[in-house]
Enzyme design. Structure first.
Site, PDB file in Angstrom:
ATOM      1  N   TYR A   1      -2.094  -4.290   1.097  1.00 43.42           N
ATOM      2  CA  TYR A   1      -2.593  -3.334   2.066  1.00 43.42           C
ATOM      3  C   TYR A   1      -2.657  -1.973   1.403  1.00 43.42           C
ATOM      4  O   TYR A   1      -1.919  -1.701   0.462  1.00 43.42           O
ATOM      5  CB  TYR A   1      -1.665  -3.325   3.279  1.00 43.42           C
TER       6      TYR A   1
ATOM      7  N   TRP B   1      -1.792   1.195   1.976  1.00 41.43           N
ATOM      8  CA  TRP B   1      -0.993   2.362   2.318  1.00 41.43           C
ATOM      9  C   TRP B   1       0.194   2.592   1.387  1.00 41.43           C
ATOM     10  O   TRP B   1       1.070   3.392   1.690  1.00 41.43           O
ATOM     11  CB  TRP B   1      -0.461   2.213   3.744  1.00 41.43           C
TER      12      TRP B   1
END
Length: 772
Positions: A115, A117
């Protein structure tokens, strides 16, 4: 090259929650927000205690069962001991396993689970590093599409208005809100805890000040949400505390009032939209016998019919901005409020006007409501993926549990691939996925799970091979976001913890062992890559005749300000001004109130126009309360949950659940009590906060507390720390988008009367020794 510290002795750096400087004073890390930030983010203060926390992983680790029995399905994942291993030994072992899966099953048996982030840095961006390695080193991987935050909207918006980025990021700015908006109708609100973060970094948090300035000019803010603080106090908002998940019904009730009073903008609907007659027939009840009037909406939303009628009468003739938060579409049938809000804005004739119309997700992230940069920032090329298979990101457990099973997605009938190995870096599915006990069962079916992590998250505890990677403060990078003018030279603040290595170093060593080292590195060190990536920005500045400092000058200065494009309203403004010359990128070139394409898919759970579709996961006997599992205010997702800022906001070490006084009283719950939330999927503990700032019948528990099972050996253990995703349902929003539905579920809450279990989420797992 020697990097001299600035005058304060601090060096520049950046994170998703803000640009800052950091350094050491009296042996302690000091973090200072950028002086140009008018509203700095407190999340920066998670760094000092997190940097050297005992939860950090110090050495490469291999799960004992995997090492002894080899790859294969194993229910011991998440319950096993780990063996430390030297770097060369573990890299040889992992390279051999990657080659085995590739040669025996093909790269289509590998899922690149990452992901975006993990870091604001554009080079040490874990998702980009992992995908580049899998593409170049192994020939590709099964990917995921869309996001947990916007899984439904990312699919529905291109059908009805245009690309997600154009509708969310290049549309209405906060500058326009301050100058032009008269009414901001915020479905789901615009909570500052969400606008405080932006991937790639954010140098100026302007949202609080913008709402305050708009209100001072006379703008009215209307908050439609079960939570009062989904708009800040500075907005002075009128609060409409509707039943969670009923926003579409409210919008339909408003729409019916407009039509009945002849207050909808027929000229706009005729010129700019397609499909109004079919939708109008549904709205007025001609299609199903049920007019979607205020009385009907009142019975669903819990608001008074008179309140709905009064709201509808306030809107025509005003500059109205309709906003829908990410949270609304993170629920069953999440496509519907996104679509219906656009229809409501079209009925008011406002789309494309400065400070008015429709801006999906304004206030959902710090990216939105800002101007776009005119010169591109850095981005690491990821190579070509030789595997075409993909899944919607929130369908990972379905994929692992049901290989070969068919599924619907956006008009396609696809098949879940048969995954043998998952490689995860830069994410924690035990934060963002739903029904964690089901996810545990899914991970148990894998042959091998590899994780790069800074700390012992639940994902790392379920892995077979765990490689310790550096925290952002322990490496150099370039911080940049496409809607923030400040590009930041992210200096290294601290040495790597223990034996941690950055992802690039790890992947370079693996690529070398797989015979793809030169192709992966292109002969560049990490610092060489920073120079290479910066060169694109330097060239872009030079092309515009602007000062274009070389890399060394940029690095010494610590930052550079990039030019930004005009605040032109994007494709929606251009379409309004000339719909013939600038049609929307939809099938009709217009706003699609009715979509022939979606109707043609034949999905019962997503018809050809926006509609009210009742939820199936609603309160019922045994689970009488709505649970809102929203984003936390004390950390980004689950990042640095062990940091000082996050830890200080917990009570008795647990995450805090909010409950209305009436609901607390009927259950004998008092402020600060430890409570147990439960439903058929699981249970967790939390600390109760009793407040009238939440609708009666609703409790709220934010996501992000690290999953902490009381007894990992159990199949359905109690989470003692307060992770609501043991309760949420793992089901797609609809057959169209298959997005995440983790925002809402139904639970019972009761006082916890037993001995309070200890919290072990931040303690390393059991370690075995070779002698054992």
């Amino acid at each position: 090259m020697t990097d001299a510290p600035d005058q304060a002795g601090l060096r520049p750096h950046s994170a998703h929650w803000g640009v800052f400087s950091a350094g050491w004073r009296d042996g302690r890390l000091v973090v200072a927000p950028h002086p140009g930030d008018p509203d700095p983010n407190g999340l920066l203060q998670n760094f000092p205690d997190a940097l050297r926390h005992p939860a950090r992983i110090t050495r490469p680790m291999v799960r004992r069962g995997w090492l002894e029995r080899g790859p294969g399905a194993d229910p011991m994942r998440g319950r096993d001991e780990f063996l430390p291993m030297e770097w060369d030994e573990v890299l040889d072992l992992l390279a051999g396993e990657l080659a085995r899966v590739r040669d025996r099953h093909g790269p289509g048996a590998i899922f690149g689970g990452s992901y975006g982030w993990s870091s604001a840095g554009r080079f040490h961006h874990a998702q980009s590093q992992l995908h580049r390695f899998l593409n170049i080193g192994l020939g590709g991987y099964v990917r995921s599409v869309n996001s947990y935050s916007a899984g439904a909207s990312g699919v529905i918006l291109p059908h009805i208005l245009g690309p997600f980025e154009q509708v969310a990021r290049r549309n209405v700015t906060w500058e326009q809100v301050v100058e032009h908006a008269e009414i901001v109708l915020a479905f789901g609100g615009m909570a500052l805890k969400n606008t405080m973060v932006a991937s790639g970094g954010i140098s100026r948090h302007v949202e609080r000040g913008s709402m305050q300035a708009a209100r001072a000019r006379g703008a009215e803010f209307i908050l439609v949400s079960p939570l009062r603080d989904d708009l800040p106090a500075e907005a002075g908002a009128e609060w409409l505390p509707l039943i969670p998940g009923t926003d579409t019904a409210l919008m339909l009730g408003i729409a019916d009032c407009l039509v009945q009073a002849g207050l909808h903008d027929r000229a706009f609907l005729d010129r700019y939209c397609t499909g109004w007659p079919a939708f109008e027939a549904y709205l007025l009840g001609h299609a199903d016998g049920q007019p979607k009037d205020a009385a009907w909406a009142a019975g669903i939303t819990g608001l008074a019919a008179a309140e709905i009628e009064a709201l509808a009468r306030r809107l025509p003739g005003r500059r109205v901005l309709v906003v829908v938060s990410h949270s609304l579409q993170r629920a069953e049938h999440g496509e519907q409020p996104v679509w219906m809000a656009a229809v409501l804005a079209a009925m008011l004739g406002q789309i494309g006007l400065p400070g008015g119309g429709y801006n999906y997700a304004l206030g959902a992230l710090g990216h939105y409501g800002k101007r776009n940069n005119a010169v591109a920032g850095a981005a690491l090329p990821q190579g070509r993926n030789g595997v075409g298979a993909f899944i919607p990101v929130a369908r990972i457990a379905d994929m692992l549990l049901h290989p070969g099973a068919p599924f619907d997605y956006n008009g396609q009938r696809l098949t879940y691939p048969d995954i043998r190995l998952v490689y995860w870096g830069g994410g924690n599915p035990f934060h963002h996925h739903q029904d964690l006990n089901r996810l545990r069962r899914a991970f148990a079916r894998l042959e091998t799970l590899v994780v790069h992590e800074i700390a012992w998250t639940a994902t790392a505890r379920h892995a077979d091979i765990v490689l310790p990677c550096t925290m952002t403060l322990e490496r150099e990078d370039i911080g940049a976001a496409p809607t923030d003018p400040l590009m930041v030279a992210m200096h290294r603040i601290a040495e790597p913890h223990g034996e941690a290595r950055d992802d690039y170093t790890i992947f370079s060593a693996l690529a070398e062992r797989l015979g793809r080292g030169e192709a992966f590195t292109e002969g560049r060190s990490a610092r060489d890559w920073l120079r290479h990536l910066y060169a694109k920005t330097q060239a872009g500045l030079a092309e515009r005749g602007l000062p274009a400092p070389d890399f060394d000058s940029f690095w010494a200065a610590g930052e550079i300000t990039l030019p930004q494009e005009p605040d032109d309203g994007g494709i929606l403004r251009a379409f309004r001004e000339d719909p013939v010359a600038h049609p929307l990128p939809t099938p009709s070139g217009r706003i699609e109130i009715f979509s022939e394409a979606i109707a043609g898919f034949g999905y019962a759970d997503c018809p050809g126009h926006p509609a009210w579709l009742p939820p199936t996961d609603a309160p019922a006997p045994g689970r009488p309360l709505h649970l809102v599992a929203n984003q936390p205010a004390t950390r980004l997702h689950s990042q640095l949950d062990f940091g000082g800022h996050s830890s200080a906001k917990k009570r008795r070490g647990r995450e805090v659940m909010r409950i209305h006084p009436a609901d607390a009283a009927t259950r004998g719950i008092r402020e600060g009590d430890i409570v147990r939330l439960r439903n058929a999927r699981g249970a967790c503990l939390a600390a109760a906060a009793v407040t009238a700032d939440i609708r009666q019948g609703v409790v709220q528990l934010p996501t992000g507390a690290w999953y902490d099972p009381e007894d990992p050996a159990e199949d359905n253990p109690l989470c003692v720390h307060g992770n609501p995703n043991v309760l949420t349902r793992d089901l797609g929003t609809s057959s169209l988008a298959q997005g995440c539905t983790g925002q809402l579920t139904a639970v019972e809450v009761e006082r916890f009367e037993g001995n309070l279990p200890p919290i072990r989420a931040f303690e390393p797992p059991g370690l075995a020794t070779a002698a054992e």
